[in-house]
Write an enzyme that holds these catalytic residues in place. Structure first.
Site, PDB file in Angstrom:
ATOM      1  N   GLY A  96     -30.284   5.183  17.234  1.00  0.00           N
ATOM      2  CA  GLY A  96     -29.523   6.217  17.948  1.00  0.00           C
ATOM      3  C   GLY A  96     -28.049   5.926  18.071  1.00  0.00           C
ATOM      4  O   GLY A  96     -27.459   6.152  19.127  1.00  0.00           O
TER       5      GLY A  96
ATOM      6  N   HIS B 201     -20.915  -3.027  25.783  1.00  0.00           N
ATOM      7  CA  HIS B 201     -19.848  -2.154  26.291  1.00  0.00           C
ATOM      8  C   HIS B 201     -19.894  -2.045  27.807  1.00  0.00           C
ATOM      9  O   HIS B 201     -19.320  -1.131  28.384  1.00  0.00           O
ATOM     10  CB  HIS B 201     -19.943  -0.763  25.649  1.00  0.00           C
ATOM     11  CG  HIS B 201     -19.591  -0.775  24.195  1.00  0.00           C
ATOM     12  ND1 HIS B 201     -19.904   0.259  23.346  1.00  0.00           N
ATOM     13  CD2 HIS B 201     -18.961  -1.705  23.430  1.00  0.00           C
ATOM     14  CE1 HIS B 201     -19.472  -0.028  22.121  1.00  0.00           C
ATOM     15  NE2 HIS B 201     -18.907  -1.207  22.145  1.00  0.00           N
TER      16      HIS B 201
ATOM     17  N   ASN C  19     -24.897   1.154  25.147  1.00  0.00           N
ATOM     18  CA  ASN C  19     -25.022   2.070  26.281  1.00  0.00           C
ATOM     19  C   ASN C  19     -24.707   1.356  27.591  1.00  0.00           C
ATOM     20  O   ASN C  19     -24.960   0.157  27.729  1.00  0.00           O
ATOM     21  CB  ASN C  19     -26.436   2.654  26.347  1.00  0.00           C
ATOM     22  CG  ASN C  19     -26.795   3.400  25.067  1.00  0.00           C
ATOM     23  OD1 ASN C  19     -25.903   3.827  24.324  1.00  0.00           O
ATOM     24  ND2 ASN C  19     -28.075   3.510  24.780  1.00  0.00           N
TER      25      ASN C  19
ATOM     26  N   TYR D 244     -16.609   8.708  35.641  1.00  0.00           N
ATOM     27  CA  TYR D 244     -17.712   7.732  35.745  1.00  0.00           C
ATOM     28  C   TYR D 244     -18.598   8.004  36.953  1.00  0.00           C
ATOM     29  O   TYR D 244     -19.817   7.766  36.908  1.00  0.00           O
ATOM     30  CB  TYR D 244     -17.151   6.293  35.730  1.00  0.00           C
ATOM     31  CG  TYR D 244     -16.689   5.927  34.336  1.00  0.00           C
ATOM     32  CD1 TYR D 244     -15.364   6.086  33.948  1.00  0.00           C
ATOM     33  CD2 TYR D 244     -17.608   5.526  33.363  1.00  0.00           C
ATOM     34  CE1 TYR D 244     -14.950   5.822  32.654  1.00  0.00           C
ATOM     35  CE2 TYR D 244     -17.211   5.267  32.067  1.00  0.00           C
ATOM     36  CZ  TYR D 244     -15.891   5.423  31.708  1.00  0.00           C
ATOM     37  OH  TYR D 244     -15.505   5.194  30.415  1.00  0.00           O
TER      38      TYR D 244
ATOM     39  N   CYS E 202     -13.375  -5.923  40.553  1.00  0.00           N
ATOM     40  CA  CYS E 202     -12.074  -5.816  41.223  1.00  0.00           C
ATOM     41  C   CYS E 202     -11.018  -6.463  40.328  1.00  0.00           C
ATOM     42  O   CYS E 202     -11.144  -7.648  39.971  1.00  0.00           O
ATOM     43  CB  CYS E 202     -12.145  -6.548  42.568  1.00  0.00           C
ATOM     44  SG  CYS E 202     -10.550  -6.617  43.402  1.00  0.00           S
TER      45      CYS E 202
HETATM   46  C1  BV8 Z   1     -12.186  -3.502  20.209  1.00  0.00           C
HETATM   47  C2  BV8 Z   1     -18.023   2.445  26.931  1.00  0.00           C
HETATM   48  C3  BV8 Z   1     -10.800  -5.353  19.768  1.00  0.00           C
HETATM   49  C4  BV8 Z   1     -17.470   3.278  27.999  1.00  0.00           C
HETATM   50  C5  BV8 Z   1     -17.252   2.870  24.658  1.00  0.00           C
HETATM   51  C6  BV8 Z   1      -7.343   2.443  17.573  1.00  0.00           C
HETATM   52  C7  BV8 Z   1      -7.003   2.118  18.875  1.00  0.00           C
HETATM   53  C8  BV8 Z   1      -7.799   1.284  19.666  1.00  0.00           C
HETATM   54  C9  BV8 Z   1      -8.962   0.761  19.129  1.00  0.00           C
HETATM   55  C10 BV8 Z   1      -9.303   1.105  17.837  1.00  0.00           C
HETATM   56  C11 BV8 Z   1      -8.518   1.933  17.054  1.00  0.00           C
HETATM   57  N1  BV8 Z   1      -9.126   2.077  15.842  1.00  0.00           N
HETATM   58  C12 BV8 Z   1     -10.289   1.377  15.842  1.00  0.00           C
HETATM   59  C13 BV8 Z   1     -10.390   0.778  17.036  1.00  0.00           C
HETATM   60  C14 BV8 Z   1     -11.464  -0.061  17.482  1.00  0.00           C
HETATM   61  C15 BV8 Z   1     -12.294   0.783  18.446  1.00  0.00           C
HETATM   62  C16 BV8 Z   1     -13.057   1.803  17.624  1.00  0.00           C
HETATM   63  O1  BV8 Z   1     -13.982   1.433  16.936  1.00  0.00           O
HETATM   64  N2  BV8 Z   1     -12.648   3.089  17.704  1.00  0.00           N
HETATM   65  C17 BV8 Z   1     -13.345   4.121  16.959  1.00  0.00           C
HETATM   66  C18 BV8 Z   1     -13.241   5.457  17.708  1.00  0.00           C
HETATM   67  C19 BV8 Z   1     -12.716   4.217  15.561  1.00  0.00           C
HETATM   68  N3  BV8 Z   1     -13.150  -0.120  19.118  1.00  0.00           N
HETATM   69  C20 BV8 Z   1     -12.737  -0.666  20.289  1.00  0.00           C
HETATM   70  O2  BV8 Z   1     -11.713  -0.405  20.854  1.00  0.00           O
HETATM   71  C21 BV8 Z   1     -13.675  -1.717  20.829  1.00  0.00           C
HETATM   72  N4  BV8 Z   1     -12.899  -2.886  21.130  1.00  0.00           N
HETATM   73  O3  BV8 Z   1     -12.086  -3.140  19.057  1.00  0.00           O
HETATM   74  O4  BV8 Z   1     -11.532  -4.599  20.713  1.00  0.00           O
HETATM   75  C22 BV8 Z   1     -11.700  -6.440  19.283  1.00  0.00           C
HETATM   76  C23 BV8 Z   1     -12.716  -6.185  18.385  1.00  0.00           C
HETATM   77  C24 BV8 Z   1     -13.487  -7.218  17.903  1.00  0.00           C
HETATM   78  C25 BV8 Z   1     -13.242  -8.479  18.342  1.00  0.00           C
HETATM   79  C26 BV8 Z   1     -12.228  -8.705  19.259  1.00  0.00           C
HETATM   80  C27 BV8 Z   1     -11.451  -7.693  19.741  1.00  0.00           C
HETATM   81  C28 BV8 Z   1     -14.326  -1.260  22.125  1.00  0.00           C
HETATM   82  C29 BV8 Z   1     -15.165  -0.037  21.850  1.00  0.00           C
HETATM   83  C30 BV8 Z   1     -15.989   0.295  23.098  1.00  0.00           C
HETATM   84  C31 BV8 Z   1     -15.480   1.555  23.706  1.00  0.00           C
HETATM   85  N5  BV8 Z   1     -16.382   1.938  24.760  1.00  0.00           N
HETATM   86  N6  BV8 Z   1     -18.019   3.204  25.689  1.00  0.00           N
HETATM   87  C32 BV8 Z   1     -18.235   4.546  28.150  1.00  0.00           C
HETATM   88  O5  BV8 Z   1     -19.419   4.624  27.760  1.00  0.00           O
HETATM   89  O6  BV8 Z   1     -17.627   5.459  28.715  1.00  0.00           O
HETATM   90  S1  BV8 Z   1     -17.453   3.689  23.181  1.00  0.00           S
HETATM   91  C33 BV8 Z   1     -18.796   4.731  23.111  1.00  0.00           C
HETATM   92  O7  BV8 Z   1     -19.076   4.913  21.714  1.00  0.00           O
HETATM   93  C34 BV8 Z   1     -20.056   4.169  23.685  1.00  0.00           C
HETATM   94  O8  BV8 Z   1     -19.987   2.813  24.040  1.00  0.00           O
HETATM   95  C35 BV8 Z   1     -21.020   4.300  22.557  1.00  0.00           C
HETATM   96  O9  BV8 Z   1     -21.950   3.332  22.642  1.00  0.00           O
HETATM   97  C36 BV8 Z   1     -20.147   4.086  21.409  1.00  0.00           C
HETATM   98  C37 BV8 Z   1     -20.776   4.435  20.095  1.00  0.00           C
HETATM   99  O10 BV8 Z   1     -21.287   5.736  20.204  1.00  0.00           O
HETATM  100  P1  BV8 Z   1     -22.859   5.944  19.912  1.00  0.00           P
HETATM  101  O11 BV8 Z   1     -23.634   5.161  20.886  1.00  0.00           O
HETATM  102  O12 BV8 Z   1     -23.128   5.686  18.470  1.00  0.00           O
HETATM  103  O13 BV8 Z   1     -23.012   7.465  20.277  1.00  0.00           O
HETATM  104  P2  BV8 Z   1     -22.579   8.715  19.396  1.00  0.00           P
HETATM  105  O14 BV8 Z   1     -22.550   9.907  20.293  1.00  0.00           O
HETATM  106  O15 BV8 Z   1     -21.368   8.379  18.575  1.00  0.00           O
HETATM  107  O16 BV8 Z   1     -23.789   8.896  18.362  1.00  0.00           O
HETATM  108  C38 BV8 Z   1     -25.049   9.285  18.892  1.00  0.00           C
HETATM  109  C39 BV8 Z   1     -26.062   9.013  17.805  1.00  0.00           C
HETATM  110  O17 BV8 Z   1     -27.354   9.317  18.318  1.00  0.00           O
HETATM  111  C40 BV8 Z   1     -25.865   9.882  16.592  1.00  0.00           C
HETATM  112  O18 BV8 Z   1     -26.153   9.123  15.434  1.00  0.00           O
HETATM  113  C41 BV8 Z   1     -26.923  10.983  16.772  1.00  0.00           C
HETATM  114  O19 BV8 Z   1     -27.388  11.460  15.522  1.00  0.00           O
HETATM  115  C42 BV8 Z   1     -27.994  10.213  17.461  1.00  0.00           C
HETATM  116  N7  BV8 Z   1     -28.877  11.024  18.301  1.00  0.00           N
HETATM  117  C43 BV8 Z   1     -28.565  12.097  19.071  1.00  0.00           C
HETATM  118  N8  BV8 Z   1     -29.698  12.548  19.678  1.00  0.00           N
HETATM  119  C44 BV8 Z   1     -30.711  11.724  19.302  1.00  0.00           C
HETATM  120  C45 BV8 Z   1     -30.189  10.753  18.436  1.00  0.00           C
HETATM  121  N9  BV8 Z   1     -30.949   9.793  17.872  1.00  0.00           N
HETATM  122  C46 BV8 Z   1     -32.255   9.803  18.170  1.00  0.00           C
HETATM  123  N10 BV8 Z   1     -32.830  10.688  19.008  1.00  0.00           N
HETATM  124  C47 BV8 Z   1     -32.097  11.662  19.580  1.00  0.00           C
HETATM  125  N11 BV8 Z   1     -32.689  12.542  20.402  1.00  0.00           N
END
Ligand code: BV8
Length: 232
Positions: free
Chosen positions: A177, A110, A93, A53, A118
């Site tokens: 995005g 997020h 983001n 980070y 803390c």
């Molecule tokens: C939750 C913050 C319960 C930190 C992030 C097994 C174990 C544990 C959890 C889970 C599991 N299975 C499923 C889950 C749930 C999990 C989840 O969904 N996992 C996924 C991998 C399957 N989710 C969680 O754990 C969430 N919490 O579920 O709690 C709950 C839920 C509901 C109610 C109560 C309790 C918490 C998830 C948050 C994790 N934190 N980041 C950090 O940033 O370091 S995740 C990370 O991914 C970012 O936050 C990011 O925002 C997020 C999504 O990614 P995107 O933003 O979409 O980015 P990505 O690279 O994927 O895609 C980029 C896009 O941009 C593409 O479409 C691309 O084509 C496009 N692009 C690229 N260039 C351009 C463009 N578009 C336009 N112009 C360009 N130039």
């Protein structure tokens, strides 16, 4: 009146030089989120997580908003000044580029890279410099409990009640995005459709929930977002 909910992801900041997660060369391609973006990872290797980070905070210091951030801030302003309805900007983001572009109050579901908290006393404070396990909390004086105020995998996203209320009342849902990989954010388009909203996807290429959208515009955010906002 037309209420809008906008959901942005890493793609809106890609052209500002901040990495996305799942594109070629993306953060989760180079790093394993299991060892860097979960509470268990932080408990096991706090120094490694701080270094990850700290590097992203340094990248952010050199980044500037791009035309997509500006167009979204302009849409918000126009909607407010013309009394056309409510606009809620939800971002996955953790950067502050929406704020720098003039968006009034983005909801960082997020968390925020420029805030830390803390774990001993709960104090949340803004800072742009590095964190370490040695750094003492200014509020309680203890060291070892400071962490980025971001939502890791398995942690509860922020502002969900407000988001679901806005989705239930929205007429237009725009995802910008985001790959539609991470829940609950990836499920917001379904909520909007159930509320009868028109749903729009503005991103570089189709993602995991693209078939659900009524309207899809593909291309770099700095091209497709200003074009779409101008016609909104
Ligand atoms: C939750 C913050 C319960 C930190 C992030 C097994 C174990 C544990 C959890 C889970 C599991 N299975 C499923 C889950 C749930 C999990 C989840 O969904 N996992 C996924 C991998 C399957 N989710 C969680 O754990 C969430 N919490 O579920 O709690 C709950 C839920 C509901 C109610 C109560 C309790 C918490 C998830 C948050 C994790 N934190 N980041 C950090 O940033 O370091 S995740 C990370 O991914 C970012 O936050 C990011 O925002 C997020 C999504 O990614 P995107 O933003 O979409 O980015 P990505 O690279 O994927 O895609 C980029 C896009 O941009 C593409 O479409 C691309 O084509 C496009 N692009 C690229 N260039 C351009 C463009 N578009 C336009 N112009 C360009 N130039």
């Amino acid at each position: 009146m037309k209420n809008i909910v906008i959901l942005t992801g890493a793609g809106v900041s890609a052209e500002s030089g901040l990495g996305t997660f799942r594109d070629k060369g993306g953060l989760w391609e180079r790093f394993d989120w299991r060892t860097l973006a979960t509470p268990e990872a932080f408990a096991a290797n706090p120094e490694e997580v701080h270094a990850f980070y700290n590097a992203r905070r340094e990248n952010l210091a050199a980044a500037k908003p791009n035309a997509a951030h500006d167009a979204l801030a302009g849409l918000e302003r126009r909607w407010r000044e013309e009394g056309r309805g409510d606009v809620l900007l939800v971002t996955q983001n953790i950067d502050d580029l929406h704020e720098q572009a003039g968006s009034a109050a983005p909801l960082h579901m997020h968390g925020e890279l420029l805030k830390s908290r803390c774990e001993d006393c709960g104090d949340v404070f803004a800072h742009a410099d590095a964190l370490s396990v040695e750094r003492m909390c200014a509020a309680c004086g203890r060291a070892g409990g400071l962490r980025p105020d971001v939502v890791w995998f398995g942690e509860m996203p922020k502002g969900l009640e407000r988001i679901y209320d806005a989705l239930a009342a929205c007429d237009l849902f725009v995802a910008v995005g985001t790959s539609g990989t991470v829940y609950p954010a990836a499920g917001f388009v379904q909520e909007a459709k159930m509320a009868g909203a028109w749903t729009v996807e503005l991103t570089l290429e189709p993602g995991e929930v693209s078939p659900l959208f009524d309207e899809r515009l593909y291309g770099p955010a700095t091209e497709v977002v200003p074009r779409w906002c101008a016609a909104a």
